[in-house]
Design an enzyme around this catalytic site. Structure first.
Site, PDB file in Angstrom:
ATOM      1  CE1 TYR A   1      -3.478   4.766  -1.577  1.00 36.83           C
ATOM      2  CE2 TYR A   1      -5.595   5.085  -2.655  1.00 36.83           C
ATOM      3  CZ  TYR A   1      -4.834   4.526  -1.644  1.00 36.83           C
ATOM      4  OH  TYR A   1      -5.437   3.755  -0.700  1.00 36.83           O
TER       5      TYR A   1
ATOM      6  CB  CYS B   1      -0.894  -0.007   1.240  1.00 41.15           C
ATOM      7  SG  CYS B   1      -2.011   1.396   1.297  1.00 41.15           S
TER       8      CYS B   1
HETATM    9  N1  MTE Z   1     -10.065  -2.617  -4.833  1.00 43.32           N
HETATM   10  C1  MTE Z   1     -11.323  -2.331  -4.471  1.00 43.32           C
HETATM   11  N2  MTE Z   1     -12.326  -2.717  -5.265  1.00 43.32           N
HETATM   12  N3  MTE Z   1     -11.591  -1.651  -3.318  1.00 43.32           N
HETATM   13  C2  MTE Z   1     -10.572  -1.232  -2.486  1.00 43.32           C
HETATM   14  O1  MTE Z   1     -10.848  -0.640  -1.429  1.00 43.32           O
HETATM   15  N4  MTE Z   1      -8.131  -1.090  -2.119  1.00 43.32           N
HETATM   16  C3  MTE Z   1      -6.885  -0.942  -2.878  1.00 43.32           C
HETATM   17  C4  MTE Z   1      -6.604  -2.175  -3.714  1.00 43.32           C
HETATM   18  N5  MTE Z   1      -7.770  -2.580  -4.453  1.00 43.32           N
HETATM   19  C5  MTE Z   1      -9.233  -1.496  -2.865  1.00 43.32           C
HETATM   20  C6  MTE Z   1      -9.030  -2.240  -4.057  1.00 43.32           C
HETATM   21  C7  MTE Z   1      -5.711  -0.640  -2.076  1.00 43.32           C
HETATM   22  S1  MTE Z   1      -5.461   0.982  -1.642  1.00 43.32           S
HETATM   23  C8  MTE Z   1      -4.764  -1.587  -1.800  1.00 43.32           C
HETATM   24  S2  MTE Z   1      -3.336  -1.206  -0.973  1.00 43.32           S
HETATM   25  C9  MTE Z   1      -4.963  -3.002  -2.198  1.00 43.32           C
HETATM   26  O2  MTE Z   1      -6.207  -3.218  -2.833  1.00 43.32           O
HETATM   27  C10 MTE Z   1      -4.907  -3.901  -0.983  1.00 43.32           C
HETATM   28  O3  MTE Z   1      -5.090  -5.231  -1.352  1.00 43.32           O
HETATM   29  P1  MTE Z   1      -5.306  -6.337  -0.231  1.00 43.32           P
HETATM   30  O4  MTE Z   1      -6.425  -5.889   0.667  1.00 43.32           O
HETATM   31  O5  MTE Z   1      -5.595  -7.598  -0.954  1.00 43.32           O
HETATM   32  O6  MTE Z   1      -4.013  -6.397   0.523  1.00 43.32           O
HETATM   33 MO    MO Z   2      -3.440   1.220  -0.632  1.00 42.58          MO
END
Ligand code: MTE
Ligand code: MO
Ligand code: HEM
Length: 467
Positions: free
Chosen positions: A322, A186
């Site tokens: 981000y 992240c």
């Molecule tokens: N995808 C969706 N649909 N919703 C989310 O909140 N979070 C993102 C990404 N993909 C997110 C997402 C963020 S900021 C990160 S760091 C990663 O997923 C985290 O993946 P993980 O929870 O499998 O570690």
């Molecule tokens: Mo993230």
């Protein structure tokens, strides 16, 4: 035979520190393992993660406990049994959008419950090169959707004049199955260190917002080709939409450049497996994007739609979050349009053992951690200092070898070093070098930003030495 003493889960939970003694449960049995804590072959801190609760979720991760002699050790410490009526039914509040979220592993350090954000504790993070699914860090912005595999469809928008695709899971399985080991990080990993320097807006992540898995699925380039896309428009972007949405119906979204998506060497996946299992719900069941070398935010989970657009995704998370800024920029002056969205991440490393504030034995100290860089850049070296950065030693790199330009996964590293005689404390520091000779900055001061992203200064841990 006396009948066993009966305890409630509440009572067991109150025994979770050395002062109150350490109790754990296995099945319906209760154990007081206080005297075993310092004898645990896996170390006291790992055992303590289960203090006051069930052992099952932890032992499920470490098959080493699946042995008769381990049960025998535990049996010596039995003090009673759980009360049968203690299996408290969880009361579902239907008005709560998070009520249907999955059950999580108790080892996870929770930074926010709703939405769920949690990281593995440092002593488990580098225990395995591949992070076990139940303790893989989780970063959700919204409630976890509950998608049915039979009715799931991925909508792939074709170029003008072509037909769009609506792909079932079975359709996705028909594409060649591609497997890649990828570290996900992240952008907010290690944000808490920026916060200590100066306040930022964001979740308080420590160094655990990073994990590694073997992902398998269809390559995005194969699916886009099937929909009729070619790499003509080099300026175009592939936009992803999740099936998670806020109360107004706005879905999570993000995008990556089309050039990366169409490059077979970039290994961008529409993944349906994580470490040989269907994706867990928290990690995007049934399908997520995996973009090796790129910030976690673009690995869209619960993928519902893929489209090729002339512009980046208009999602909040692509355009208003981000991104990195100068330390001089504050919330009154920030212009989100002035900075590019984060894609490839900078070089990163952190110490996972020992932990900050711990006491170590004199004689020899073992230091462990991880190192990783974005964009497929390999880690060529990790330097470790015991004296705050005055002198350095080179750590040993463990874990799998990295391929040049395709180093998608981290290296674990360790250093065994003599503790200099007479030292009462150590200021342990680590820093990594990638194969472009990128290095980490020595402090957060020059890289501090209002959102607390891209926190990759030298990682520092202060420990005391027992004489
Ligand atoms: N995808 C969706 N649909 N919703 C989310 O909140 N979070 C993102 C990404 N993909 C997110 C997402 C963020 S900021 C990160 S760091 C990663 O997923 C985290 O993946 P993980 O929870 O499998 O570690
Ligand atoms: Mo993230
Ligand atoms: C190893 C017992 C809790 C993690 C071991 C071993 C024993 C043991 C006997 C050595 C097994 C062998 O090598 O044959 C126990 C008991 C526990 C407990 C009785 C509870 C009272 C935990 C918890 C965790 C954990 C909660 C993780 C969070 C480990 C690890 C090892 C290990 C990682 C391997 C150490 C190594 O070989 O480097 N445990 N354990 N243990 N345990 Fe536990």
């Amino acid at each position: 035979e006396k009948s066993p003493r009966i305890y409630t889960r509440e009572e067991v939970k109150s025994h979770s520190s050395l002062e109150t003694r350490i109790w754990v449960t296995l099945g319906c049995e209760v154990f007081d393992v206080t005297e075993f804590v310092d004898l645990h072959p896996g170390g006291p801190s790992k055992l303590m993660l289960a203090a006051g609760g069930p052992l099952e979720p932890f032992w499920a991760l470490y098959a080493v406990h699946d042995q008769a002699h381990v049960r025998e050790i535990l049996a010596q410490y039995k003090v009673g049994e759980l009360s049968p009526e203690d299996k408290a039914p969880s009361t579902l509040k239907t008005s709560d959008p998070y009520a249907d979220d999955p059950v999580r592993h108790p080892a996870l350090k929770v930074n926010s419950q709703r939405p769920f954000n949690a990281e593995p504790p440092p002593e488990l993070l580098t225990e395995n090169y591949i992070t076990p699914n139940p303790i893989f860090f989780t970063r959700n912005h919204l409630p976890v959707p509950n998608l049915k595999p039979e009715t799931y469809r991925l909508h792939v928008v074709g170029p003008p004049g072509c037909q769009s695709l609506s792909l079932s899971l079975d359709d996705l399985y028909q594409f060649p199955k591609h497997e890649v080991t990828v570290t996900l990080q992240c952008a907010g990993n290690r944000r808490s260190e920026m916060t200590q320097f100066k306040e930022v807006k964001g979740l308080e992540w420590n160094a655990g917002a990073i994990s590694t898995a073997r992902w398998a699925g269809a390559r995005l380039c194969d699916v886009l080709a099937k929909a009729g896309h070619q790499l003509r428009e080099t300026e175009a972007h592939v936009c992803f939409e999740g099936l998670d949405s806020d109360p107004t119906g706005t879905a999570y979204g993000a995008s990556i450049p089309l050039a990366r998506a169409m490059d077979p060497e970039a290994d961008v996946l529409l993944a349906y497996e994580m470490n040989g299992q269907p994706l867990p719900r928290d990690h995007g069941f049934p399908v997520r994007v995996v973009v090796p070398g790129v910030v976690g935010a673009r690995h869209v989970k619960w993928l519902g739609k893929v489209s090729v657009e002339p512009e980046e995704s208009y999602s909040h998370w692509q355009r208003r979050d981000y991104k990195g800024f100068s330390p001089s920029v504050d919330w009154d002056t920030v212009d989100f349009d002035s900075a590019p969205s984060i894609q490839e991440l900078p070089v990163q490393s952190a110490i996972t053992e020992p932990k900050d504030g711990e006491t170590v034995q004199s004689g020899e100290v073992t230091i462990k951690g991880y190192a990783w860089s974005g964009g497929g850049r390999a880690i060529v070296r990790v330097d470790v200092s015991l004296d705050g950065g005055l002198t350095w030693q080179v750590a040993e790199l463990d874990g799998e070898e990295q391929r040049p330009r395709k180093a998608w996964a981290w290296r674990l590293w360790q250093l065994q070093a003599p503790v200099p005689a007479g030292k009462k404390e150590l200021n342990i520091v680590c820093k990594a070098v990638d194969d472009s000779y990128n290095v980490q900055p020595d402090t957060v001061a020059p890289i501090w930003n209002l959102r607390g992203v891209l926190s990759n200064a030298w990682h520092r841990v202060h420990v005391r030495v027992t004489p």
